[in-house]
Write a protein that holds these residues in place. Sequence first.
Motif, short mmCIF file in Angstrom:
data_model
loop_
_atom_site.label_atom_id
_atom_site.label_comp_id
_atom_site.label_asym_id
_atom_site.label_seq_id
_atom_site.Cartn_x
_atom_site.Cartn_y
_atom_site.Cartn_z
N UNK A 153 21.68 -37.91 -35.99
CA UNK A 153 22.37 -39.09 -36.51
C UNK A 153 23.15 -39.78 -35.40
N UNK A 154 23.56 -41.02 -35.66
CA UNK A 154 24.33 -41.76 -34.65
C UNK A 154 25.65 -41.06 -34.34
N UNK A 155 26.29 -40.50 -35.37
CA UNK A 155 27.54 -39.78 -35.14
C UNK A 155 27.33 -38.55 -34.28
N UNK B 39 27.50 -37.35 -26.49
CA UNK B 39 27.92 -38.09 -25.31
C UNK B 39 29.38 -37.79 -24.95
N UNK B 40 30.24 -37.73 -25.97
CA UNK B 40 31.66 -37.46 -25.72
C UNK B 40 31.86 -36.07 -25.14
N UNK C 207 30.81 -35.27 -34.71
CA UNK C 207 29.73 -34.35 -35.06
C UNK C 207 29.80 -33.97 -36.54
N UNK C 208 31.01 -33.72 -37.03
CA UNK C 208 31.17 -33.39 -38.45
C UNK C 208 30.82 -34.59 -39.33
N UNK C 209 31.19 -35.80 -38.87
CA UNK C 209 30.83 -37.01 -39.61
C UNK C 209 29.32 -37.18 -39.67
N UNK C 210 28.66 -36.93 -38.53
CA UNK C 210 27.20 -37.03 -38.49
C UNK C 210 26.53 -36.03 -39.41
#
Length: 376
Positions: free
Chosen positions: A89-91, A97-98, A123-126
């Motif tokens: 996912x984008x998240x 990347x972060x 990552x949790x949001x994704x």
Amino acid sequence: MDFNVKKLASDAGVFFTRAVQFTEEKLGHSEKTELDAHFENLLARADTTKNWTEKILRQTEVLLQPNPSTRVEEFLYEKLDRKVPSRITNGELLAQYMTEAAGEFGPGTPYGMTLLKVGETEKRLGGAERDFIHSSSINFLTPLRNFLEGDWRTISKERRILENRRLDLDACKARLKKAKAAEAKAALWSDEVDKAEHELRVAQTEFDRQGEVTRLLLEGISSTHVNHLRCLHEFVEAQATYYAQCYQYMVDLQKQLGSSRGEIFPATLVVNSDSTSPLSTPASAATIPVAPTAASAPGTVVESSLSPSDLRPPASGTRKARVLYDYDASDSSELALKSDELITVYSLPGMDPDWLVGERGNQKGKVPVTYLELLS
């Protein structure tokens, strides 16, 4: 071989007869058997259900996957009966990347440490987004798609058969009418009339039978609505769970960043220059010098426990500040704040740089710097 040729000729003859009947009806030269009002209502209701189901399905697909190229790719995989490859996912990609950036800048640095914390939340949001998409696809999109590709195709097929049976029936009626007219002129009983009446009886029977089959399928639309209603409730539950998870993750992240703010900015006061968004990243920073006390070494942050009676404004150095959002005081030494109000603030020697003294009329107390926009 001869049988196939005869069958093709017969099919061609039936098709031609129906085409002639259809054309004469459109031109108003032939009568058309009308369906009863209840049947017509069932047809209209079925068409409306199909049209809105298609629109809701397509827009939900856009909501769950905004990228049109990805949607086309998933559609092709589905048509080829192949498993859609798992996608990040984008998240989750942003989190990756972060995390990599934190490794480059140093996870022990303030920036690297913050990147790691924000990356973990992304990552949790994704992951929450992935679960929401998966749940919605199974519990909402799949039933809608099954209706359009299953039940609706069956209904459409039977409706076409019914229309053909009606055309055959009306063609038989027209032939019987012509045979009777010819018989009247000839003044004798014609075998053509017997044949036409027999064909009409057969056509009427087939039309009535097909009408009953189609009617039963159309009445099943009510069950479809009940099923889609249940699926809609499940979609809302999944969406509510997803947004609740996102909110909780962001609240936890704000707490983490707030607790480490004094470690990241030990000698500076960060001021948000964007007055329109209390949650936006500060665009500029202003520093207020904090003089060390005689008992502390230069550069040491001293935590002071001040009571309201100990707060004395300095002779100079006060300034106005606008409150960015509400703050509830945790004890009597703090000043409760209301969003958009203006207060007077100043710093005392030895105070934690994350706090200032705030005044509102006769009320005084410590206020958190992150809730303020200092005005020049």
